[in-house]
Design a protein around this motif. Structure first.
Motif, mmCIF file in Angstrom:
data_model
loop_
_atom_site.group_PDB
_atom_site.id
_atom_site.type_symbol
_atom_site.label_atom_id
_atom_site.label_comp_id
_atom_site.label_asym_id
_atom_site.label_seq_id
_atom_site.Cartn_x
_atom_site.Cartn_y
_atom_site.Cartn_z
ATOM 1 N N MET A 277 40.276 19.331 26.315
ATOM 2 C CA MET A 277 41.272 20.403 25.992
ATOM 3 C C MET A 277 42.504 20.378 27.147
ATOM 4 O O MET A 277 42.150 19.904 28.503
ATOM 5 C CB MET A 277 40.228 21.618 26.542
ATOM 6 C CG MET A 277 41.019 22.910 26.218
ATOM 7 S SD MET A 277 39.686 24.213 26.338
ATOM 8 C CE MET A 277 40.597 25.225 27.250
ATOM 9 N N ALA A 278 43.379 20.642 26.800
ATOM 10 C CA ALA A 278 44.652 20.588 27.758
ATOM 11 C C ALA A 278 44.752 21.906 28.625
ATOM 12 O O ALA A 278 44.358 22.970 28.063
ATOM 13 C CB ALA A 278 45.774 20.515 26.843
ATOM 14 N N THR A 279 45.243 21.875 29.675
ATOM 15 C CA THR A 279 45.347 22.956 30.557
ATOM 16 C C THR A 279 46.785 23.580 30.732
ATOM 17 O O THR A 279 47.616 22.363 31.040
ATOM 18 C CB THR A 279 44.692 22.747 31.997
ATOM 19 O OG1 THR A 279 43.292 22.326 31.685
ATOM 20 C CG2 THR A 279 44.608 23.974 33.046
ATOM 21 N N ASP A 280 47.174 24.586 30.662
ATOM 22 C CA ASP A 280 48.596 24.894 30.809
ATOM 23 C C ASP A 280 48.643 25.485 32.116
ATOM 24 O O ASP A 280 48.211 26.407 32.432
ATOM 25 C CB ASP A 280 48.824 26.080 29.728
ATOM 26 C CG ASP A 280 50.363 26.463 29.863
ATOM 27 O OD1 ASP A 280 51.272 25.917 30.699
ATOM 28 O OD2 ASP A 280 50.650 27.571 29.314
ATOM 29 N N TYR A 281 49.345 24.597 33.102
ATOM 30 C CA TYR A 281 49.461 24.980 34.398
ATOM 31 C C TYR A 281 50.601 25.997 34.596
ATOM 32 O O TYR A 281 50.533 26.687 35.694
ATOM 33 C CB TYR A 281 49.447 23.939 35.318
ATOM 34 C CG TYR A 281 48.457 23.046 35.177
ATOM 35 C CD1 TYR A 281 47.358 23.081 35.999
ATOM 36 C CD2 TYR A 281 48.213 21.746 34.703
ATOM 37 C CE1 TYR A 281 46.312 22.541 36.217
ATOM 38 C CE2 TYR A 281 47.394 21.075 34.806
ATOM 39 C CZ TYR A 281 46.037 21.290 35.561
ATOM 40 O OH TYR A 281 45.025 20.550 35.355
ATOM 41 N N ASP A 282 51.389 26.344 33.739
ATOM 42 C CA ASP A 282 52.452 27.265 33.768
ATOM 43 C C ASP A 282 51.914 28.655 33.234
ATOM 44 O O ASP A 282 52.547 29.718 33.688
ATOM 45 C CB ASP A 282 53.485 26.862 33.033
ATOM 46 C CG ASP A 282 54.168 25.633 33.534
ATOM 47 O OD1 ASP A 282 54.125 25.413 34.751
ATOM 48 O OD2 ASP A 282 54.752 24.665 32.762
ATOM 49 N N ALA A 283 50.832 28.829 32.695
ATOM 50 C CA ALA A 283 50.341 30.072 32.329
ATOM 51 C C ALA A 283 50.005 30.982 33.350
ATOM 52 O O ALA A 283 49.495 30.583 34.650
ATOM 53 C CB ALA A 283 49.082 30.044 31.487
ATOM 54 N N PRO A 284 50.099 32.378 33.146
ATOM 55 C CA PRO A 284 49.948 33.435 34.446
ATOM 56 C C PRO A 284 48.377 33.102 34.628
ATOM 57 O O PRO A 284 47.654 33.136 33.903
ATOM 58 C CB PRO A 284 50.264 34.806 33.919
ATOM 59 C CG PRO A 284 50.656 34.428 32.515
ATOM 60 C CD PRO A 284 50.726 33.221 31.923
ATOM 61 N N ARG A 285 48.131 33.313 35.975
ATOM 62 C CA ARG A 285 46.756 33.275 36.403
ATOM 63 C C ARG A 285 46.297 34.578 37.025
ATOM 64 O O ARG A 285 47.016 35.415 37.349
ATOM 65 C CB ARG A 285 46.507 32.208 37.620
ATOM 66 C CG ARG A 285 46.928 30.759 37.073
ATOM 67 C CD ARG A 285 46.605 29.802 38.313
ATOM 68 N NE ARG A 285 46.802 28.444 37.634
ATOM 69 C CZ ARG A 285 47.620 27.718 38.296
ATOM 70 N NH1 ARG A 285 48.471 28.093 39.183
ATOM 71 N NH2 ARG A 285 48.085 26.388 37.498
ATOM 72 N N LYS A 286 44.745 34.861 37.112
ATOM 73 C CA LYS A 286 44.417 36.098 37.444
ATOM 74 C C LYS A 286 44.423 36.264 38.889
ATOM 75 O O LYS A 286 44.379 35.149 39.601
ATOM 76 C CB LYS A 286 43.091 36.148 37.166
ATOM 77 C CG LYS A 286 42.693 36.248 35.392
ATOM 78 C CD LYS A 286 41.383 36.577 35.237
ATOM 79 C CE LYS A 286 41.188 36.621 33.871
ATOM 80 N NZ LYS A 286 39.600 36.889 33.463
ATOM 81 N N THR A 287 44.654 37.382 39.383
ATOM 82 C CA THR A 287 44.845 37.514 40.841
ATOM 83 C C THR A 287 43.417 37.533 41.430
ATOM 84 O O THR A 287 42.381 37.703 40.510
ATOM 85 C CB THR A 287 45.514 38.752 41.257
ATOM 86 O OG1 THR A 287 44.726 40.008 40.769
ATOM 87 C CG2 THR A 287 46.849 38.895 40.810
ATOM 88 N N GLU A 288 43.149 37.582 42.565
ATOM 89 C CA GLU A 288 41.976 37.509 43.104
ATOM 90 C C GLU A 288 41.000 38.746 42.729
ATOM 91 O O GLU A 288 39.715 38.830 42.466
ATOM 92 C CB GLU A 288 41.582 37.355 44.780
ATOM 93 C CG GLU A 288 42.120 36.009 45.113
ATOM 94 C CD GLU A 288 42.090 35.952 46.665
ATOM 95 O OE1 GLU A 288 41.313 36.643 47.085
ATOM 96 O OE2 GLU A 288 42.838 34.952 47.172
#
Length: 99
Positions: A1-12
């Motif tokens: 499964m590919a990971t999109d490193y540019d996608a928005p991530r959740k904050t802490e």
């Protein structure tokens, strides 16, 4: 499964918030009692302290102390003469045991 490193991530804060219903269902999940077979096989290879070793045969060639060696009067290890730290009452002590 590919990971999109540019996608928005959740904050802490968002990562710490999990639905209460999901936490409740996870709490009641039965935990697996199955032991990994690889771990069980690896545990068989360990010798526990105090284990019976009278059936084991050890072949070691023992050499007497050489002319350039001495036996420390404290730790009783055979060391090279360059490791002599002090001589007290005719006894030789290594650099690790000088005191």
């Amino acid at each position: 499964m590919a990971t999109d490193y540019d996608a928005p991530r959740k904050t802490e804060e968002e990562a710490g918030e999990e639905p209460v219903a999901a936490l409740r269902t996870r709490r009641h999940d039965p935990q697996s009692a199955v032991v990994d077979e690889d771990e069980a096989e690896a545990a068989d290879g360990y010798e526990l302290p105090g284990a019976e070793l009278s059936t084991e045969e050890v072949l070691v060639r023992i050499l007497p102390a050489q002319a350039d060696e001495f036996t420390c009067a404290s730790c009783f290890l055979v060391r090279h003469r360059s490791q002599i730290a002090l001589e007290k009452d005719g006894m030789l002590y290594c650099v690790d045991c000088r005191g």
